[in-house]
Scaffold this active site. Structure first.
Site, PDB file in Angstrom:
ATOM      1  CE  LYS A 225      -4.396  -1.891   1.064  1.00 31.87           C
ATOM      2  NZ  LYS A 225      -5.416  -2.255   2.011  1.00 31.87           N
ATOM      3  NE  ARG A 265      -7.211  -8.608   0.124  1.00 33.78           N
ATOM      4  CZ  ARG A 265      -6.691  -7.836  -0.819  1.00 33.78           C
ATOM      5  NH1 ARG A 265      -5.681  -7.036  -0.549  1.00 33.78           N
ATOM      6  NH2 ARG A 265      -7.186  -7.860  -2.051  1.00 33.78           N
TER       7      ARG A 265
END
Ligand code: PMM
Length: 286
Positions: A225, A265
């Site tokens: 991210k 995840r």
């Protein structure tokens, strides 16, 4: 923190004696292509199986990009992308999670054998989602979400990000349980990068223990991210591309597993699979 107090159990899912690793299969045109508009089921299933071979406990299949600013994909197209991949992985014995905000996609994926519904909107995007999950008695990820990708960055305003995410997540869990989903089947997720700036994401990672106050198993999805790009680049430089953030992702996996997260995840599985095993071994040596 002891593993028992930290991780919790999700009714309806297998149990691991450590933080679980969920591998990501994004069935979107930019994920499996040569940079053009080509992608296919076979490549996606093959990729999911590779992730399992590398140590993934579950594979999360999604057909809609949720990156900031991304436009929505239509329902027929999402079904066309996701269902064959879910079927293909289920037929190989993989525990499949479906990453979708649409009740129809969740319902058909569950019928095809998916074991978990991962809805980044926590049931807010589609009013039919909670009834579908409740009727199927399926485990459900409730992520912190403030609206669709378009306009998401304008909603990244907090006085106290940890407190507000906690409050908003608690409200969503209550609503989902009110809607008929068994509380033992609910997981929570802080939604790193969703209506959050890098500082917000870091504060949430720093306070994962507080998110455990919700009393539900915690999923953490930091993989590749923007906030990791920001950390790696420092103040002035441009962030490294997403694929060069996997070591940083594994670092967050270690932090999350140590803080008692139920699962992480990730796109690149191997390093995180190793990390959760190291954390387990260290916890056992305490
Ligand atoms: N992030 C993305 C997609 N799905 N699911 C959960 N539960 N939590 C997340 O933070 C999350 C998610 C976006 O990441 P990607 O498009 O890079 O996979």
């Amino acid at each position: 923190m002891s593993t028992l107090r930290g991780r919790g159990r999700v009714e309806g899912l297998p149990e691991w004696d450590r933080c679980a690793v969920m591998g990501v299969v994004n069935v979107t045109p930019d994920s499996f292509s040569d940079g053009g508009h080509w992608f296919d089921t076979t490549a996606a299933v093959k990729h999911g199986l590779e992730l399992v071979a590398e140590g993934a406990d579950l594979v999360d299949v999604g057909g809609e990009s949720t990156r900031p600013g991304a436009p929505r994909v239509d329902e027929a197209e999402e079904l066309r992308r996701v269902l064959p991949v879910v079927r293909g992985l289920v037929s190989e014995g993989v525990s499949v999670s479906v990453d979708t905000m649409r009740a129809s996609v969740a319902e058909q994926s569950l019928t095809a054998g998916a074991v978990l519904v991962n809805d980044v909107s926590g049931g807010l995007a589609d009013p039919a989602m909670v009834p579908v999950v409740a009727a199927a008695n399926a485990p459900f990820v409730v992520m912190h979400w403030r609206g669709f990708s378009e306009g998401m960055n304008q909603r990244a305003v907090y006085a106290d990000v940890v407190g507000e995410v906690l409050t908003e997540l608690r409200q969503r869990v209550e609503a989902v349980v009110e809607g008929g989903v068994a509380p033992e089947r609910v997981l929570v997720d802080p939604g790193l990068g969703f209506a959050k700036q890098a500082g917000h994401d870091l504060a949430l990672v720093a306070h994962l223990d507080r998110l455990r106050e919700l009393g539900r198993p915690l999923l953490v999805a930091a993989s590749r991210k923007r906030f990791l790009g920001r950390v790696l680049a420092g103040q002035d430089a441009s962030p490294p591309p997403a694929r060069e953030r996997d070591a940083a992702t594994a670092a967050v996996t270690t932090l999350a597993a140590s803080a008692g997260a139920w699962g992480v995840r990730v796109h690149e599985v191997r390093a995180s699979a190793d990390a959760v095993r190291v954390v387990r071994a260290v916890e056992a040596a305490r």
